[in-house]
Design a protein around this motif. Structure first.
Motif, mmCIF file in Angstrom:
data_model
loop_
_atom_site.group_PDB
_atom_site.id
_atom_site.type_symbol
_atom_site.label_atom_id
_atom_site.label_comp_id
_atom_site.label_asym_id
_atom_site.label_seq_id
_atom_site.Cartn_x
_atom_site.Cartn_y
_atom_site.Cartn_z
ATOM 1 N N HIS A 169 -40.191 27.800 -62.682
ATOM 2 C CA HIS A 169 -39.272 28.163 -63.759
ATOM 3 C C HIS A 169 -37.873 27.771 -63.296
ATOM 4 C CE1 HIS A 169 -42.238 30.324 -66.041
ATOM 5 N NE2 HIS A 169 -42.342 31.340 -65.212
ATOM 6 N N ASP A 170 -37.087 27.176 -64.186
ATOM 7 C CA ASP A 170 -35.689 26.892 -63.872
ATOM 8 C C ASP A 170 -34.843 27.932 -64.604
ATOM 9 O OD1 ASP A 170 -33.116 25.948 -63.478
ATOM 10 O OD2 ASP A 170 -33.686 23.850 -63.674
ATOM 11 N N ARG A 196 -40.811 26.939 -67.905
ATOM 12 C CA ARG A 196 -39.796 27.506 -68.780
ATOM 13 C C ARG A 196 -38.435 27.338 -68.133
ATOM 14 N NH1 ARG A 196 -41.848 33.113 -71.488
ATOM 15 N NH2 ARG A 196 -40.051 32.635 -72.772
ATOM 16 N N ALA A 197 -37.407 27.218 -68.981
ATOM 17 C CA ALA A 197 -36.036 27.131 -68.509
ATOM 18 C C ALA A 197 -35.180 28.126 -69.282
ATOM 19 C CB ALA A 197 -35.482 25.717 -68.676
ATOM 20 N N ILE A 198 -34.189 28.667 -68.601
ATOM 21 C CA ILE A 198 -33.247 29.598 -69.219
ATOM 22 C C ILE A 198 -31.937 28.862 -69.424
ATOM 23 C CG2 ILE A 198 -32.021 31.780 -68.980
ATOM 24 C CD1 ILE A 198 -34.302 32.737 -67.151
ATOM 25 N N VAL A 199 -31.487 28.792 -70.677
ATOM 26 C CA VAL A 199 -30.278 28.046 -71.024
ATOM 27 C C VAL A 199 -29.122 29.010 -71.242
ATOM 28 C CG1 VAL A 199 -31.613 26.160 -72.031
ATOM 29 C CG2 VAL A 199 -30.825 28.007 -73.508
ATOM 30 N N THR A 200 -27.920 28.560 -70.871
ATOM 31 C CA THR A 200 -26.742 29.407 -70.988
ATOM 32 C C THR A 200 -26.304 29.492 -72.438
ATOM 33 O OG1 THR A 200 -25.379 27.485 -70.446
ATOM 34 C CG2 THR A 200 -25.909 29.000 -68.652
ATOM 35 N N GLY A 201 -25.999 30.717 -72.874
ATOM 36 C CA GLY A 201 -25.516 30.956 -74.221
ATOM 37 C C GLY A 201 -24.313 31.879 -74.208
ATOM 38 N N ASN A 202 -23.734 32.071 -75.372
ATOM 39 C CA ASN A 202 -22.539 32.909 -75.521
ATOM 40 C C ASN A 202 -22.755 33.865 -76.674
ATOM 41 O OD1 ASN A 202 -19.804 33.767 -76.439
ATOM 42 N ND2 ASN A 202 -19.112 32.382 -74.818
ATOM 43 N N ALA A 239 -36.079 25.936 -81.459
ATOM 44 C CA ALA A 239 -37.074 24.879 -81.617
ATOM 45 C C ALA A 239 -38.274 25.080 -80.708
ATOM 46 C CB ALA A 239 -36.432 23.515 -81.348
ATOM 47 N N ARG A 240 -38.045 25.539 -79.470
ATOM 48 C CA ARG A 240 -39.137 25.679 -78.501
ATOM 49 C C ARG A 240 -39.024 26.998 -77.742
ATOM 50 N NH1 ARG A 240 -42.257 21.290 -77.044
ATOM 51 N NH2 ARG A 240 -43.492 22.971 -76.112
ATOM 52 N N PRO A 241 -39.260 28.118 -78.414
ATOM 53 C CA PRO A 241 -39.187 29.411 -77.718
ATOM 54 C C PRO A 241 -40.245 29.567 -76.638
ATOM 55 C CG PRO A 241 -40.120 29.678 -79.915
ATOM 56 C CD PRO A 241 -39.602 28.271 -79.834
ATOM 57 N N ASP A 242 -41.268 28.714 -76.665
ATOM 58 C CA ASP A 242 -42.286 28.749 -75.614
ATOM 59 C C ASP A 242 -41.787 28.139 -74.314
ATOM 60 O OD1 ASP A 242 -42.197 26.277 -77.045
ATOM 61 O OD2 ASP A 242 -44.096 25.690 -76.092
ATOM 62 N N ARG A 243 -40.696 27.339 -74.382
ATOM 63 C CA ARG A 243 -40.187 26.656 -73.187
ATOM 64 C C ARG A 243 -38.779 27.102 -72.797
ATOM 65 N NH1 ARG A 243 -42.988 22.020 -71.979
ATOM 66 N NH2 ARG A 243 -42.122 22.375 -69.886
ATOM 67 N N PHE A 244 -37.997 27.618 -73.748
ATOM 68 C CA PHE A 244 -36.604 27.957 -73.469
ATOM 69 C C PHE A 244 -36.301 29.408 -73.837
ATOM 70 C CE2 PHE A 244 -36.502 23.367 -74.521
ATOM 71 C CZ PHE A 244 -36.049 22.878 -73.309
ATOM 72 N N SER A 245 -35.573 30.069 -72.952
ATOM 73 C CA SER A 245 -35.007 31.394 -73.205
ATOM 74 C C SER A 245 -33.510 31.312 -72.936
ATOM 75 C CB SER A 245 -35.659 32.448 -72.307
ATOM 76 O OG SER A 245 -37.064 32.458 -72.461
ATOM 77 N N LEU A 246 -32.810 32.408 -73.172
ATOM 78 C CA LEU A 246 -31.349 32.418 -73.067
ATOM 79 C C LEU A 246 -30.857 33.363 -71.989
ATOM 80 C CD1 LEU A 246 -30.490 32.534 -76.847
ATOM 81 C CD2 LEU A 246 -29.500 30.850 -75.296
#
Length: 287
Positions: A8-9, A59-65, A79-86
């Motif tokens: 996981h990243d 899975r990868a966690i992307v930075t959000g605000n 688009a891809r909740p199976d691969r990306f979280s926040l």
């Protein structure tokens, strides 16, 4: 060495191309990481997924605000909740009640793996993590069982960094033992302090985001091989450091296979993703 079977990243930045970056970001790119302007270009989701697949990243966690619901980060997750979280930042801790209401609303709408704060990046570094200004956020995160990640170590940008000395978390861990707390971006030059705190407090972890694994200190690797196998979490901070580079360097570290698997996958799964996969967050209290 080949890519891992699973990883996981836990920190990537897909939003850099959304708008012009501030001067301090350009300075850290030019003077600290010495990267070209492609770092701030737009990200193509298909290419990101291809790189993740090539490196075993599930899975990868992307930075959000919390104040921006129109960003590349949101589009990736939708688009891809199976691969990306926040991970969600942007919290104004000097206005705690409006900020916590925004946080509560945000995590009701999106899969948020953790909240994040960079102590050196707001308030001119005047508020280290043991300051009471953070206490409403700590309380809310405990209430929601939401992990909180705090930047530790001297920051790359030319700003005051003493607020990010891990020693400030000592009192936090005493007062909030229920808080799922993770130091991010390493802890340089205070690695030994970070390790000592993790030995002392079961709830405290560390993410190596923004650190090329080949430069991780031997003291941290020794901790991982011995008592800290369940405490250290992988993150690339791509595109500052690429997924491919950081995974490749992690695979070449002198670690037992089970420790490496925990570093790249298992610790993140337990700390971030098991909670996300277990169902909705508990309801807010007092709103």
């Amino acid at each position: 060495m080949s890519s891992p079977q699973r990883a996981h990243d836990c920190l990537i930045n897909v939003h850099f191309g959304d708008k012009e970056q501030p001067d301090w970001m350009r300075r850290v790119k030019n003077e600290y990481f010495r990267r070209d302007d492609s770092v701030f270009g737009p990200w193509d989701m298909a290419k990101v997924l291809d790189e993740m697949d090539a490196n075993g990243v599930r899975r990868a966690i992307v930075t959000g605000n919390v104040r921006d619901r129109d960003s590349s980060s949101i589009r990736f997750v939708e688009a891809r909740p199976d691969r990306f979280s926040l991970t969600v930042g942007g919290l104004d801790l000097l206005r705690p009640m409006p900020s916590l209401k925004l946080l509560q609303s945000f995590i009701a709408d999106y899969p948020v793996a953790y909240a994040s704060v960079g102590p050196a990046f707001w308030g001119d570094g005047a508020y280290p993590p043991d300051h009471a200004v953070y206490y409403p956020l700590y309380t809310k995160c405990c209430e929601l069982d939401l992990p909180l990640c705090l930047n530790t170590g001297l920051p790359g940008p030319p700003i005051a960094g003493e607020a990010q000395n891990p020693i400030h978390l000592d009192r936090v861990c005493v007062r909030f033992p229920e808080l799922r707390l993770c130091m991010i971006h390493g802890a340089d030059p205070w690695w030994d302090t970070a390790v000592r705190l993790m030995l002392k407090y079961p709830n405290l972890h560390l993410m190596t985001s923004a650190w090329a694994p080949k430069y991780l200190p031997e003291s941290l690797l020794h901790y991982m091989r011995t008592r800290g196998g369940g405490k250290i979490i992988f993150g690339s901070d791509a595109p500052v450091l690429s997924i491919t580079r950081t995974i490749g360097e992690a695979m070449r570290l002198d670690l037992p296979d089970d420790v490496r698997d925990n570093y790249l996958y298992g610790n993140a799964q337990r700390f971030f993703f098991d909670r996300l996969e277990s169902g909705p967050l508990p309801p807010a209290i007092g709103y």
